[in-house]
Design a protein around this motif. Structure first.
Motif, PDB file in Angstrom:
ATOM      1  N   ASN A 154      34.614  43.937  43.312  1.00 35.42           N
ATOM      2  CA  ASN A 154      34.452  44.670  42.059  1.00 35.42           C
ATOM      3  C   ASN A 154      35.084  43.818  40.967  1.00 35.42           C
ATOM      4  OD1 ASN A 154      34.008  46.511  40.049  1.00 35.42           O
ATOM      5  ND2 ASN A 154      35.089  48.200  41.023  1.00 35.42           N
ATOM      6  N   GLY A 156      34.956  42.369  36.857  1.00 34.17           N
ATOM      7  CA  GLY A 156      34.543  42.712  35.502  1.00 34.17           C
ATOM      8  C   GLY A 156      35.344  41.913  34.505  1.00 34.17           C
ATOM      9  N   HIS A 177      40.061  48.410  39.464  1.00 38.37           N
ATOM     10  CA  HIS A 177      38.878  47.980  40.207  1.00 38.37           C
ATOM     11  C   HIS A 177      38.991  48.096  41.726  1.00 38.37           C
ATOM     12  CE1 HIS A 177      36.519  45.456  37.027  1.00 38.37           C
ATOM     13  NE2 HIS A 177      36.572  46.742  36.750  1.00 38.37           N
ATOM     14  N   TRP A 241      30.934  46.416  33.793  1.00 36.89           N
ATOM     15  CA  TRP A 241      30.596  46.388  35.215  1.00 36.89           C
ATOM     16  C   TRP A 241      30.164  44.966  35.573  1.00 36.89           C
ATOM     17  CZ3 TRP A 241      31.593  49.894  38.779  1.00 36.89           C
ATOM     18  CH2 TRP A 241      31.752  51.235  38.400  1.00 36.89           C
TER      19      TRP A 241
END
Length: 333
Positions: A154, A156, A177, A241
């Motif tokens: 994850n 970003g 995250h 995202w």
């Protein structure tokens, strides 16, 4: 069909803007009011969504008898305050992740919702993305046999503002995250984490007081092992995202999902950057389901307990980094 009257509680979190956009046009709900203690943000949101009923006094908002539910999108450390007061006023609560920044605060939110008979849902939006929902179905139907390993990322960009303040955010990229994919892993395995180990790298942004990258290893009660690669490693022009990617290995096969693959990305000459996502909107599906759960008196897909369990993984990761050794769950507090 009854329409629920809903309010957004603070536009501190970037997700509040999309939630408000959806609620302002969603069948089954009405965005009737906005609260924010930041008057500039409050006026900006009021103008953006045409909401005339605005409040900088939270208790005054909660006294509205026509208000059914609130969406709490304030700074992480303020979730307890806003969610508990809403529950005590008899308002249903959709709370942005993480549920809180401490397990004690999470318990207070869960307890208040239970005592006052209101719904409490955590904004684990990845439980509503069609790609990750399909993975759940395939696992439950035995398509890859017994799950053995799950690896996830994850990534970003750094959200900026209070996300870099450890008092308000409760941490950095780990807090921001980890909880989404930790929740997906719990959902897919139907098991709890019992051991966590974590390391963090040197900050990509040395000026930050919180970590911006880490690698977390998990062991579940049922024997599944997992990893979460979480970071704010994307440049400022990148969308919030960066990715949600999972590789799931079973005894009889594998599943791979990149939830936000439906996009076009251009990093061109002169620093030009464009990113257009044209996949489904899981925020819309989540908000619709929250409204449905209230109207049909059903349990939300992501409960307060789910929020607490995911938070515990993040907190255990911080403890493992401090101690330099694996941490057993549940944590004592």
């Amino acid at each position: 069909m009854k329409r629920l009257n809903m309010a957004i509680v603070s536009f501190a979190h970037i997700h509040a803007w999309n939630y408000a956009r959806i609620l302002s046009r969603m069948e089954g709900a009405r965005l009737v009011a906005i609260y924010d203690d930041n008057k500039s943000r409050l006026m900006k949101a009021s103008q953006a969504f045409g909401v005339k009923e605005v409040y900088d006094n939270y208790e005054k908002l909660l006294k509205r008898e026509d208000l059914d539910a609130v969406v709490v999108t304030s700074e992480n450390s303020r979730h307890r305050e806003h969610a508990v007061l809403a529950a005590e006023a008899g308002k249903h609560v959709l709370c942005e992740k993480p549920i809180a920044t401490s397990l004690n605060d999470a318990d207070e939110i869960i307890g208040a919702a239970r005592r006052h008979g209101v719904k409490l849902q955590i904004a684990f939006v990845m439980r509503y993305h069609p790609a990750t929902v399909e993975v759940k179905r395939l696992i439950e139907e035995g398509e890859i046999g017994k799950v053995k390993v799950i690896t996830a990322t994850n990534h970003g960009k750094y959200p900026g503002g209070w996300f870099g303040d450890p008092e308000l955010a409760g941490g950095g990229a780990i807090m921001d995250h980890t909880v989404h994919v930790a929740d997906l892993m719990r959902w897919y395995t139907s098991s709890e984490v019992y051991q966590v180990y974590a390391v963090k790298g040197d900050n990509l942004r040395p000026e930050l007081k919180v970590e911006d990258n880490a690698l977390i290893s998990l062991t579940f009660v049922n024997g599944v092992i997992g990893s979460i690669d979480c970071s704010w490693s994307r440049p400022d022009a990148w969308p919030i995202w960066g990715d949600v990617y999972l590789a799931i290995v079973g005894e009889e096969g594998c599943l791979f999902v990149d939830a936000f693959r439906s996009n076009v990305t251009l990093a061109g000459r002169g620093g030009r950057f464009e990113w257009v996502y044209f996949g489904p909107d899981p925020d819309l599906k989540m908000l619709k389901d929250f409204v449905r759960c209230i109207l049909e008196d059903e349990e939300p897909r992501a409960t307060g307990h789910d929020g607490k369990q995911a938070l515990e993984v993040a907190l255990a990761a911080y403890k493992a980094i401090r101690e330099g050794s694996p941490v057993k769950l549940p944590l004592s507090y």
